[in-house]
Scaffold this active site. Structure first.
Site, mmCIF file in Angstrom:
data_model
loop_
_atom_site.group_PDB
_atom_site.id
_atom_site.type_symbol
_atom_site.label_atom_id
_atom_site.label_comp_id
_atom_site.label_asym_id
_atom_site.label_seq_id
_atom_site.Cartn_x
_atom_site.Cartn_y
_atom_site.Cartn_z
ATOM 1 N N HIS A 1 -18.545 66.025 49.051
ATOM 2 C CA HIS A 1 -19.206 66.810 48.017
ATOM 3 C C HIS A 1 -20.731 66.704 48.191
ATOM 4 O O HIS A 1 -21.269 67.433 49.022
ATOM 5 C CB HIS A 1 -18.724 66.313 46.648
ATOM 6 C CG HIS A 1 -19.196 67.125 45.486
ATOM 7 N ND1 HIS A 1 -18.562 67.098 44.265
ATOM 8 C CD2 HIS A 1 -20.253 67.957 45.339
ATOM 9 C CE1 HIS A 1 -19.213 67.905 43.420
ATOM 10 N NE2 HIS A 1 -20.235 68.429 44.050
ATOM 11 N N HIS B 1 -27.943 66.031 39.965
ATOM 12 C CA HIS B 1 -26.963 66.356 41.012
ATOM 13 C C HIS B 1 -27.512 67.521 41.821
ATOM 14 O O HIS B 1 -27.928 68.530 41.268
ATOM 15 C CB HIS B 1 -25.633 66.749 40.363
ATOM 16 C CG HIS B 1 -24.621 67.255 41.352
ATOM 17 N ND1 HIS B 1 -24.250 66.547 42.463
ATOM 18 C CD2 HIS B 1 -23.907 68.403 41.385
ATOM 19 C CE1 HIS B 1 -23.346 67.234 43.149
ATOM 20 N NE2 HIS B 1 -23.128 68.365 42.518
ATOM 21 N N HIS C 1 -27.075 69.589 45.966
ATOM 22 C CA HIS C 1 -26.429 69.659 47.279
ATOM 23 C C HIS C 1 -27.528 69.621 48.344
ATOM 24 O O HIS C 1 -27.482 70.369 49.314
ATOM 25 C CB HIS C 1 -25.591 70.940 47.398
ATOM 26 C CG HIS C 1 -24.355 70.934 46.553
ATOM 27 N ND1 HIS C 1 -23.263 71.729 46.812
ATOM 28 C CD2 HIS C 1 -24.023 70.219 45.454
ATOM 29 C CE1 HIS C 1 -22.326 71.522 45.897
ATOM 30 N NE2 HIS C 1 -22.770 70.615 45.055
ATOM 31 N N ASP D 1 -37.959 50.862 49.655
ATOM 32 C CA ASP D 1 -38.824 51.021 48.485
ATOM 33 C C ASP D 1 -38.056 51.560 47.278
ATOM 34 O O ASP D 1 -38.495 51.383 46.142
ATOM 35 C CB ASP D 1 -39.975 51.993 48.806
ATOM 36 C CG ASP D 1 -41.122 51.335 49.564
ATOM 37 O OD1 ASP D 1 -41.282 50.103 49.476
ATOM 38 O OD2 ASP D 1 -41.876 52.071 50.243
#
Lengths: 235, 235, 235, 235
Positions: free
Chosen positions: A171, A95, A97, A120
């Site tokens: 988010h 995860h 940002h 790809d």
């Protein structure tokens, strides 16, 4: 200490995110799963990357119960563990940002497949979740974030390894892969793909997606049984 | 020499702005306040960053009267001291012309909360002041710059620690925090948030702000009594 | 060897352009003038920057006749010398294809004064020339480039030291200053100002310029008799 | 080992692409041709750049038959060899997914000549191919990619050395030159030109191309018999 090798792989994936400019301060996390033992290794929360060592990683079970580790795990742990439970083919979750992928997430827009770089790695658009309801946000928020991802993949019948990323609305992206190295690599490519999609759209708002034939061809170059990219494993 | 430790913190905050690419040549400054003594430590004006030492910092009282230091203080001093007088909860102020936040200031636009990166740091839009009147510009201009910030926060009843930044119309951001490290950190995050807001808006001009529920949830993750991010202080 | 000190200043200005990312390969040049001797020192054409030494600089008179040097001077020499002849207050000229300033030149747009960063250096818009006619292009093209700049400043009665830069339509910026250090510094700031103007305009196409009062105030902070920025010369 | 010097030049060109930020991971390749021997030297597929050595390069004939080398050649080999067969004046080919040129390719847009940076290298727009048909994609896809480039140059009667690049629709640029150094240099400049064209178009969607006179003048400055840029070869 449990899972020494997986700890090192997860640490290395976290550091790759930093080296590639996907992470500002501590805004990112990576984890990996040992399917045989049913254990997850994840980055601790809010520790500076240059101080991270394998022994700082936190080990939990697939429901987030801490099995080993003195530090608090990443605050996104419940999203990671939900993805491991719902997507049994994946081996690691990342995860970040990262700025362009996050900009699409903030705009509530999927990333359309505009070219072969995308094809790809992602066999179709990188989807964006629906916005979370107030009830979901005020309830088990981190868990609900994972549910929103899973719901999106179920609704469109997407294979998580064919499209190894999802944007969480308002988010940022969650990305995965077969192992921690692969997940971090996919996160780096996702950011490059998002950057080029941003520029494609700002150049030409009605730009056309590539054809299904091109999407299939490029994806299979790297992933099919007859892959023609890279060196064969016996090299 | 007065306030040795605060001088070092303020110097370090100034250097962090340079390391993070927020400052071109000498276009930035940071200060910190010692509330007990009623003294402000601020960068001198127009000195190269790589020559800055703690002893170059200038010490003034809360009205900008120099108490210690041979160099001229930053030309923005009167804005800093006004913010210290009007916002008693803050411990440090940072000013940069960081490029994306400045672009919003130049467009006269607040930075809307488009995602959780924003919500983790700023509990609502980052406001922009009204343009200064000619009389204000021709009068006590630097002082008036501070007044415009304070007026904006008063008009919308914003807690300066809940939204630790303001864009000065046609100028650039002022950012603050509990101490110099925190203020510089907030300035770096503001720039990242502004960059992603710019891309969100250019991708989708009518992009929706996040819900109040999401704004509350993320802000409280990092700032509330039940913060779940990072390691507890006793670690 | 003539003008040792000026050669070193001109070399250093050329290198500053590279360090600041304004120059790709050899796309840039800087020169300086010795008014007392009527001599210009300019970078040679197409030599790699990391091989440049003071002795490689070419010395010409104010009409471009080579006085000292074995290498061919920058192919933009005739623009430099024309500017020295027409703008007697300037001491150095810099030419780059820095990417944001060049994008404005390619769009045929002046850079409007959107903020105080601009106002600190340029006391009004940075103008753009008219496109050159075919006759001018096919004639003494490099000389005509300089004429187009001078015509723009004459038509709007602009003091070259108050606005030390001009965009050549369909080409790129020329920038100048009191000496080589100042000209290179202005070129770096011009690029930052152009970058922020680009983002201001793409955020808000009808963004307002700053008021004349703000333009005057900021420009005089750095340039007026009562300048309040930086340390006084006696420090 | 065949073609030691060409192997070194091709390796160096591949590394230049990395140094200039045109290549992410292994997304790029360069090759060179020895016309006398009818042999092509090309990067192997999917090998990390920091492990590449001259002996890893693969040597093939002009139809892609491997003559020397243990590794699999770049998966784009058939495009390279077709370009060598169809464009007899070129000596090297480079393929990257450099981000701005790729964004134009994804938008299906040629890069218009907006300024002299473009005109110094490309004597007209950098064209974009038609999208490949499904039959072409499902057939000899890599070969068909080359055919699409050649068709575009034939249809508009473009000299490959006057415009040494083409965008493949929905894919990315192919660039060439007289030798490997020149081809890599052209690829770097193409990316800079694409970046400035992107910004020109987003600033002013109907921006005008430069005149034919300017295009001719700048192109001939660097390429004509009377070139005035750089040092003469006898220097």
């Amino acid at each position: 200490m449990l899972l020494q090798s997986l700890r090192e792989q997860v640490l290395e994936a976290n550091l790759e995110l930093v080296r590639r400019g996907l992470v500002l301060y501590t805004f990112g996390n990576a984890s990996g799963v040992d399917r045989a033992q049913g254990l997850v290794v994840i980055k601790p929360s809010g520790v500076d990357y240059d101080e991270l060592r394998p022994e700082h990683m936190v080990v939990t079970d697939l429901h987030g119960k801490i099995v080993e580790g003195d530090l608090r795990p990443s605050s996104d742990l419940d999203t990671h563990t939900l993805l491991y439970r719902e997507f049994p083919s994946i081996g690691a979750v990342v995860h970040t940002h990262s700025e362009f992928a996050t900009s699409f997430a903030q705009a509530g827009l999927a990333i359309p497949p505009f070219g072969t770089t995308h094809a790809d790695y992602f066999h179709g658009p990188v989807p964006v979740t629906a916005p979370l309801t107030d009830a979901a946000i005020q309830g088990r928020y981190v868990h609900e974030t994972g549910l929103a991802i899973v719901a999106q993949f179920a609704a469109h019948n997407i294979d998580p390894l064919a499209v190894p990323a999802c944007l969480v609305n308002g988010h940022a992206p969650f990305v995965w892969g077969t192992d921690a190295h692969d997940a971090a690599h996919n996160a780096v490519v996702l950011e490059a793909v998002a950057k080029m999609a941003y520029r494609t759209l700002t150049l030409k708002p009605n730009a056309a997606e590539v054809s299904q034939a091109l999407l299939d061809r490029h994806y299979q170059r790297k992933h099919g049984a007859n892959a023609t990219y890279g060196q064969s494993r016996s090299c």
